[in-house]
Structures are given as C-alpha cells and as structure tokens.
Design a protein around this motif. Structure first.
Motif, PDB file in Angstrom:
ATOM      1  N   GLY A 138       1.329  -0.989  -0.278  1.00  0.00           N
ATOM      2  CA  GLY A 138      -0.260   0.396  -0.293  1.00  0.00           C
ATOM      3  C   GLY A 138       0.965   1.206   0.088  1.00  0.00           C
ATOM      4  N   TYR A 139      -0.096   2.505   0.292  1.00  0.00           N
ATOM      5  CA  TYR A 139       0.699   3.971   0.478  1.00  0.00           C
ATOM      6  C   TYR A 139       1.031   4.500  -0.964  1.00  0.00           C
ATOM      7  CZ  TYR A 139       1.115   2.430   5.019  1.00  0.00           C
ATOM      8  OH  TYR A 139       0.679   1.619   6.257  1.00  0.00           O
ATOM      9  N   GLY A 140       1.988   4.577  -1.128  1.00  0.00           N
ATOM     10  CA  GLY A 140       2.387   5.444  -2.990  1.00  0.00           C
ATOM     11  C   GLY A 140       2.639   3.913  -3.679  1.00  0.00           C
ATOM     12  N   THR A 141       3.053   4.097  -4.847  1.00  0.00           N
ATOM     13  CA  THR A 141       3.162   3.543  -5.838  1.00  0.00           C
ATOM     14  C   THR A 141       4.644   2.414  -5.565  1.00  0.00           C
ATOM     15  OG1 THR A 141       2.044   4.193  -7.766  1.00  0.00           O
ATOM     16  CG2 THR A 141       3.335   2.725  -7.473  1.00  0.00           C
ATOM     17  N   GLY A 142       5.665   3.285  -5.590  1.00  0.00           N
ATOM     18  CA  GLY A 142       6.581   3.384  -4.854  1.00  0.00           C
ATOM     19  C   GLY A 142       6.926   2.578  -3.794  1.00  0.00           C
ATOM     20  N   GLU A 164       7.605  -1.562  -3.373  1.00  0.00           N
ATOM     21  CA  GLU A 164       8.984  -2.300  -2.211  1.00  0.00           C
ATOM     22  C   GLU A 164       8.148  -3.839  -1.379  1.00  0.00           C
ATOM     23  OE1 GLU A 164      10.882   0.605  -0.879  1.00  0.00           O
ATOM     24  OE2 GLU A 164      11.955   0.865  -2.137  1.00  0.00           O
ATOM     25  N   MET A 165       6.976  -3.075  -0.626  1.00  0.00           N
ATOM     26  CA  MET A 165       6.627  -3.836   0.198  1.00  0.00           C
ATOM     27  C   MET A 165       5.978  -5.345  -0.814  1.00  0.00           C
ATOM     28  SD  MET A 165       3.710  -0.841   2.334  1.00  0.00           S
ATOM     29  CE  MET A 165       3.440  -2.498   3.360  1.00  0.00           C
ATOM     30  N   VAL A 166       5.335  -5.546  -1.669  1.00  0.00           N
ATOM     31  CA  VAL A 166       5.555  -6.502  -2.981  1.00  0.00           C
ATOM     32  C   VAL A 166       6.424  -7.307  -2.155  1.00  0.00           C
ATOM     33  CG1 VAL A 166       5.005  -7.217  -5.327  1.00  0.00           C
ATOM     34  CG2 VAL A 166       3.575  -5.211  -4.230  1.00  0.00           C
ATOM     35  N   LEU A 213      -5.435   5.156 -11.374  1.00  0.00           N
ATOM     36  CA  LEU A 213      -5.557   3.439 -10.142  1.00  0.00           C
ATOM     37  C   LEU A 213      -4.962   3.116 -10.918  1.00  0.00           C
ATOM     38  CD1 LEU A 213      -6.772   2.511  -7.513  1.00  0.00           C
ATOM     39  CD2 LEU A 213      -9.081   3.240  -8.812  1.00  0.00           C
ATOM     40  N   TYR A 214      -5.276   2.421 -12.495  1.00  0.00           N
ATOM     41  CA  TYR A 214      -4.904   1.753 -13.284  1.00  0.00           C
ATOM     42  C   TYR A 214      -3.651   1.703 -13.471  1.00  0.00           C
ATOM     43  CZ  TYR A 214      -2.891  -0.836 -17.422  1.00  0.00           C
ATOM     44  OH  TYR A 214      -2.758  -1.824 -18.087  1.00  0.00           O
ATOM     45  N   GLN A 215      -2.341   2.758 -13.594  1.00  0.00           N
ATOM     46  CA  GLN A 215      -1.069   2.475 -13.648  1.00  0.00           C
ATOM     47  C   GLN A 215      -0.968   2.300 -12.618  1.00  0.00           C
ATOM     48  OE1 GLN A 215       1.471   2.881 -15.775  1.00  0.00           O
ATOM     49  NE2 GLN A 215      -0.976   3.719 -17.496  1.00  0.00           N
ATOM     50  N   HIS A 216      -1.455   2.687 -11.232  1.00  0.00           N
ATOM     51  CA  HIS A 216      -0.461   2.426 -10.005  1.00  0.00           C
ATOM     52  C   HIS A 216      -0.876   0.768  -9.362  1.00  0.00           C
ATOM     53  CE1 HIS A 216      -0.023   2.223  -5.632  1.00  0.00           C
ATOM     54  NE2 HIS A 216      -1.227   1.482  -5.394  1.00  0.00           N
ATOM     55  N   VAL A 217      -2.043  -0.138  -9.550  1.00  0.00           N
ATOM     56  CA  VAL A 217      -2.585  -1.078  -9.720  1.00  0.00           C
ATOM     57  C   VAL A 217      -1.671  -2.237 -10.929  1.00  0.00           C
ATOM     58  CG1 VAL A 217      -3.974  -2.976 -10.258  1.00  0.00           C
ATOM     59  CG2 VAL A 217      -4.722  -1.160  -9.139  1.00  0.00           C
ATOM     60  N   ALA A 218      -1.633  -2.214 -11.889  1.00  0.00           N
ATOM     61  CA  ALA A 218      -0.513  -1.980 -13.179  1.00  0.00           C
ATOM     62  C   ALA A 218       0.746  -2.017 -12.497  1.00  0.00           C
ATOM     63  CB  ALA A 218      -0.656  -2.046 -14.598  1.00  0.00           C
ATOM     64  N   ARG A 219       1.738  -0.962 -12.361  1.00  0.00           N
ATOM     65  CA  ARG A 219       2.441  -1.443 -11.352  1.00  0.00           C
ATOM     66  C   ARG A 219       2.948  -2.459 -10.650  1.00  0.00           C
ATOM     67  NH1 ARG A 219       6.643   2.421 -13.131  1.00  0.00           N
ATOM     68  NH2 ARG A 219       5.531   4.264 -14.601  1.00  0.00           N
TER      69      ARG A 219
END
Length: 303
Positions: free
Chosen positions: A89-93, A97-99, A125-131
């Motif tokens: 969660g949090y920002g995409t970056g 890292e959490m993934v 939102l799409y770009q967030h999930v896509a990354r």
C-alpha cells in the motif's frame, strides 16, 4: 517461489472463509512476536482457507514497512496449510517495495490496499495496480475502498493485461459494480466481501459472486465464524439471520459507538475470551471498560 500459482491462489481463496489476524502488541505497543505466533497456531486449528497477514484488521496503517515484512514472515513460518497473502500500500513506489518484501518473506499472494491520501483518476489507479502486478508473479487482490474506487472498465483493463490480477475485495458496498464484474468476468476473479463487519452482508453478496469474505470475528470466535460461513454457503437463511440477530447486530452496536472501533473491538474480543493481543496503536483507541464488559457478556454467548 510461491506454493500457489495465481489461478490456484484465486481458487483457494474463493473456496472458504478468509482469516485476517490482528497484530499483537506488548505493553509498549511494540510487535509481540511470541503472542502473534501463538495466535496463528491457534487459528490453524480451524478451517479458514486463506490468511491475510497485516491487513486492515492487522493494523497495516499503524505498522512500519519493516514490521509488515516481519509479520508476513512470521505468518508464512507458522501457517503452511493455506495461502498467506501479504499486504502492499501507500504510494506506488512503496507498494512495489512491499510486494518485493512479501515475496522475500514467502507470501503466496498480494493484497493491495488503497494508495495513501491523494485523489486520483481511473488512469492513475490503473497505473498504480499495473505497476504492482508487473512487479511480481504472485496473484494480486485489490481493495475497492476509500480513494481506490474502481469502475468496471478499469477492472476489465487489468483483467485483460495481467493474468496475476486475480481478486477484487469490495469495501464500499457498490452493488452495481459487483454485479457488473461478476456478470462480465465470472470465475476469472475471486470476489471478496470486505465491508465491516462482513458477516452482515455475506448472504446477499453470495448472489453477487462473492463466495468468501474477510472475517475479523474469526480472530476470537473461529468456530462460530466457520459455522456462520457454512450457513451462508448453504443459503440457510433462518440460521444466518438468527446468528445476525443474536450476535452480529449487538456486536455492531458496540462497534459503532466510536470511529475506528472495527479493529479495536476485535482485539477486545480476544481479551474477552482470555486470549489478549495487546492494545491497538494510535490513532486507534481501545474500547472503554464499560464497552469491554458489554462485549464480554455478548461474546460469552457464542464461545
């Protein structure tokens, strides 16, 4: 390497009740690893088919990234019979890292919570999930809640592009969207009921394709939670509504007395059954002594 392919994870999660354990704390609100391990061993005796470590009930929002990684690692060490899903969660970056941390810790999947604070477009939102999906081979379940408000076309884009996008948890109560997704994608996704408290909505959500839901009650009343889930899946309306009347609705009355009690009441429930997990961390607060007494009287009726 994960024990589950994305498809296997989807099928496992959709086949039964989902456990969202609390995260134990000591008197100084530090992570209580011993208490958490004991709790996970206790829950293993019951019949959840997936465990979401350090999720909303596990106070994800109050843990540091290092603590999240440690909770996921402890969970994968203690729970081997069912998939363990780690949060991001949090920002995409930070989410990416959490993934990577969850992958290092042996998680079998990823639960992507809403991005921190900011509003966003559907493209954002799409770009967030896509990354996030691009950063892992693990199956990814998204949480439709707060500022992460998906529309059907965004979900369809993700389904088409990412085979490891396998789950959609609804924490908003968007009936139109849930019906649309199930009608469009069918068994391609696992649909998870995620409204607090999920038991309240479990029977009607079953008709929308949500064969499972996140049970916080499972923490302190796992046998009751399993029985309730089986009644839902059997569409035993009489038993479901009896249990709602006798326990869930009075439980909700206590939960609704203060903001943030959706987590606090779960830790209080563990205290009520003699399995204390420590206090919640700020910005949450514990139940008052009077509320704990009311809850203890109620919980004694079902455990």
């Amino acid at each position: 390497m994960s024990r589950y392919s994305p498809t296997e994870l989807r099928d496992a999660l959709g086949s039964g009740l989902l456990s969202f354990p609390v995260t134990h704390t000591d008197a100084d609100l530090a992570l209580d690893e011993k208490g958490l391990r004991e709790h996970l061993r206790y829950l293993r005796e019951y019949d959840a088919t997936g465990l979401f470590a350090a999720g909303g009930t596990g106070e994800f929002f109050a843990l540091t990234p290092a603590e999240v990684e440690r909770v996921v690692k402890i969970s994968t060490e203690e729970v081997t019979e069912v998939p363990v899903v780690g949060p991001a969660g949090y920002g995409t970056g930070i989410a990416v890292e959490m993934v990577q941390a969850a992958d290092r810790s042996g998680a079998d999947g990823i639960f992507l919570l809403p991005p921190y604070l900011t509003e966003m477009t559907q493209e954002g939102l799409y770009q967030h999930v896509a990354r996030v999906c691009s950063a892992t081979d693990l199956g990814v379940v998204v949480y439709h809640r707060a500022n992460a408000k998906f529309v059907a076309s965004t979900v369809t884009r993700l389904v088409a592009q990412f085979p490891n996008f396998i789950g959609f948890k609804d924490g908003i109560g968007d009936i139109d969207l849930m019906a649309n997704l199930y009608a469009t994608h069918g068994e391609r996704l696992v649909y998870v009921g995620g409204l607090p408290t999920a038991e309240t909505y479990a029977l009607p959500y079953l008709e929308l394709g949500a064969t499972t839901y996140s049970s916080a009650i499972y923490n302190f009343a796992p046998q009751w939670a399993g029985e309730f889930y089986r009644s839902v899946r059997a569409r035993d309306r009489d038993d479901v509504y009896r249990r709602l009347r006798e326990f869930v609705f009075p439980y909700l009355e206590i939960r609704n007395r203060q903001a943030g009690y959706a987590v606090s009441i779960v830790k209080a429930g563990l205290q009520a059954v003699g399995r204390p997990a420590g206090s919640v961390r700020p910005p949450l607060v514990d139940l008052t002594a009077e509320e704990l007494s009311d809850l203890t009287d109620l919980v004694k009726k079902v455990v």
